[in-house]
Structures are given as C-alpha cells and as structure tokens.
Design an enzyme around this catalytic site. Sequence first.
Site, PDB file in Angstrom:
ATOM      1  N   ASP A  29       0.852  -1.195   0.000  1.00 40.89           N
ATOM      2  CA  ASP A  29       0.000   0.000   0.000  1.00 40.89           C
ATOM      3  C   ASP A  29       0.888   1.245   0.000  1.00 40.89           C
ATOM      4  OD1 ASP A  29      -3.210   0.532   1.080  1.00 40.89           O
ATOM      5  OD2 ASP A  29      -1.792   2.200   1.072  1.00 40.89           O
ATOM      6  N   ILE A  30       0.515   2.234  -0.796  1.00 45.28           N
ATOM      7  CA  ILE A  30       1.324   3.455  -0.912  1.00 45.28           C
ATOM      8  C   ILE A  30       1.259   4.289   0.370  1.00 45.28           C
ATOM      9  CG2 ILE A  30      -0.429   5.054  -1.837  1.00 45.28           C
ATOM     10  CD1 ILE A  30       1.684   5.844  -3.980  1.00 45.28           C
ATOM     11  N   HIS A  93     -10.470  -5.347  -3.406  1.00 46.72           N
ATOM     12  CA  HIS A  93      -9.161  -5.591  -2.793  1.00 46.72           C
ATOM     13  C   HIS A  93      -9.305  -5.998  -1.344  1.00 46.72           C
ATOM     14  CE1 HIS A  93     -10.046  -1.265  -2.393  1.00 46.72           C
ATOM     15  NE2 HIS A  93      -9.428  -1.312  -1.225  1.00 46.72           N
ATOM     16  N   HIS A  95      -7.053  -5.770   2.261  1.00 39.71           N
ATOM     17  CA  HIS A  95      -5.882  -5.222   2.954  1.00 39.71           C
ATOM     18  C   HIS A  95      -5.306  -6.336   3.829  1.00 39.71           C
ATOM     19  CE1 HIS A  95      -6.754  -0.778   2.418  1.00 39.71           C
ATOM     20  NE2 HIS A  95      -7.938  -1.293   2.107  1.00 39.71           N
TER      21      HIS A  95
HETATM   22  P1  5GP Z   1      -9.866   1.525   0.327  1.00 43.65           P
HETATM   23  O1  5GP Z   1     -10.438   1.658  -1.070  1.00 43.65           O
HETATM   24  O2  5GP Z   1      -9.926   0.114   0.838  1.00 43.65           O
HETATM   25  O3  5GP Z   1     -10.519   2.490   1.281  1.00 43.65           O
HETATM   26  O4  5GP Z   1      -8.331   1.940   0.284  1.00 43.65           O
HETATM   27  C1  5GP Z   1      -7.574   1.843  -0.895  1.00 43.65           C
HETATM   28  C2  5GP Z   1      -6.113   1.709  -0.532  1.00 43.65           C
HETATM   29  O5  5GP Z   1      -5.364   1.818  -1.726  1.00 43.65           O
HETATM   30  C3  5GP Z   1      -5.565   2.801   0.423  1.00 43.65           C
HETATM   31  O6  5GP Z   1      -4.993   2.170   1.566  1.00 43.65           O
HETATM   32  C4  5GP Z   1      -4.527   3.547  -0.412  1.00 43.65           C
HETATM   33  O7  5GP Z   1      -3.392   3.962   0.337  1.00 43.65           O
HETATM   34  C5  5GP Z   1      -4.168   2.522  -1.474  1.00 43.65           C
HETATM   35  N1  5GP Z   1      -3.759   3.156  -2.727  1.00 43.65           N
HETATM   36  C6  5GP Z   1      -4.448   4.095  -3.424  1.00 43.65           C
HETATM   37  N2  5GP Z   1      -3.781   4.453  -4.523  1.00 43.65           N
HETATM   38  C7  5GP Z   1      -2.639   3.714  -4.545  1.00 43.65           C
HETATM   39  C8  5GP Z   1      -1.545   3.647  -5.465  1.00 43.65           C
HETATM   40  O8  5GP Z   1      -1.471   4.325  -6.479  1.00 43.65           O
HETATM   41  N3  5GP Z   1      -0.555   2.765  -5.157  1.00 43.65           N
HETATM   42  C9  5GP Z   1      -0.591   1.972  -4.039  1.00 43.65           C
HETATM   43  N4  5GP Z   1       0.445   1.151  -3.836  1.00 43.65           N
HETATM   44  N5  5GP Z   1      -1.617   2.012  -3.159  1.00 43.65           N
HETATM   45  C10 5GP Z   1      -2.628   2.882  -3.407  1.00 43.65           C
END
Ligand code: 5GP
Length: 107
Positions: A29-30, A93, A95
């Site tokens: 995760d970034i 996705h 985590h």
């Molecule tokens: P959620 O959709 O479950 O709320 O979170 C999406 C996750 O994707 C977040 O933890 C965010 O940091 C991660 N994320 C979003 N954009 C990128 C990216 O471009 N690269 C990476 N490695 N992670 C990302």
Amino acid sequence: MATIFSRIIAGEIPCYKVAENEKFFAFLDINPLVKGHTLVVPKQEVDYIFDLSDEDLAAMHVFAKKVARAIEKAFPCQKVGEAVIGLEVPHAHIHLIPIQKESDMLF
Ligand code: 5GP
C-alpha cells in the site's frame, strides 16, 4: 477507464510487487497503516470484493493466505490481519496488515 489498480497491474504505475499469479496481484500500500501493509487485488476489474463469483472469492482468499504467510516472514509480527474496506478505490481488494500486538489492531 481503467482503475488505478488495473494500471498498477499493467505496469503503467509503479508499485512494490509482493506476489502475483494468473488471477491475482499483491503489492505494498502506498500509504501503509504499518510496515508491510499489502493490498491483494483480482486482475479482473470488479468494483467490490463481494461482487466476485464464489469461486474467485475463495481463490482470492487462498492467494491472500499465501501472501500473508510471506509477509509474516518478511515483517516479523504476531499475525497478519485482513480487512475489506473499499471506500477509496472501486476495484476489489483485501488489505493485509501485519499486527504486532492485539492493541495494534486498527480494524
Ligand atoms: P480503500 O479503497 O480500501 O478504502 O483503500 C484503498 C487503498 O489503496 C488505500 O490504503 C490507499 O493507500 C491505497 N492506494 C491508493 N492508490 C494507490 C496507489 O497508487 N498505489 C498503491 N500502492 N496504493 C494505493
């Protein structure tokens, strides 16, 4: 338009890849909650994890379990927890989050 995760899988956007098979892809995760915070995504573009077929949902969890075992070795921790959120990126996705102590659990 392709999701940001599809662009990562295609190699258009850089990432730190953790693992891959023909159906799934795992990368760091970034914006990690803790070191080793990893995302597992299906290569198939599906909005939300529970929109996957039962077969793909099960296969994704089997893949995530293997990745979790690898994370446990790379980032010593008590266990790797799983969370399904999906608020930010409309591409299914999981985590995977290394947990040091029960009190570190964020979800
Ligand atoms: P959620 O959709 O479950 O709320 O979170 C999406 C996750 O994707 C977040 O933890 C965010 O940091 C991660 N994320 C979003 N954009 C990128 C990216 O471009 N690269 C990476 N490695 N992670 C990302």
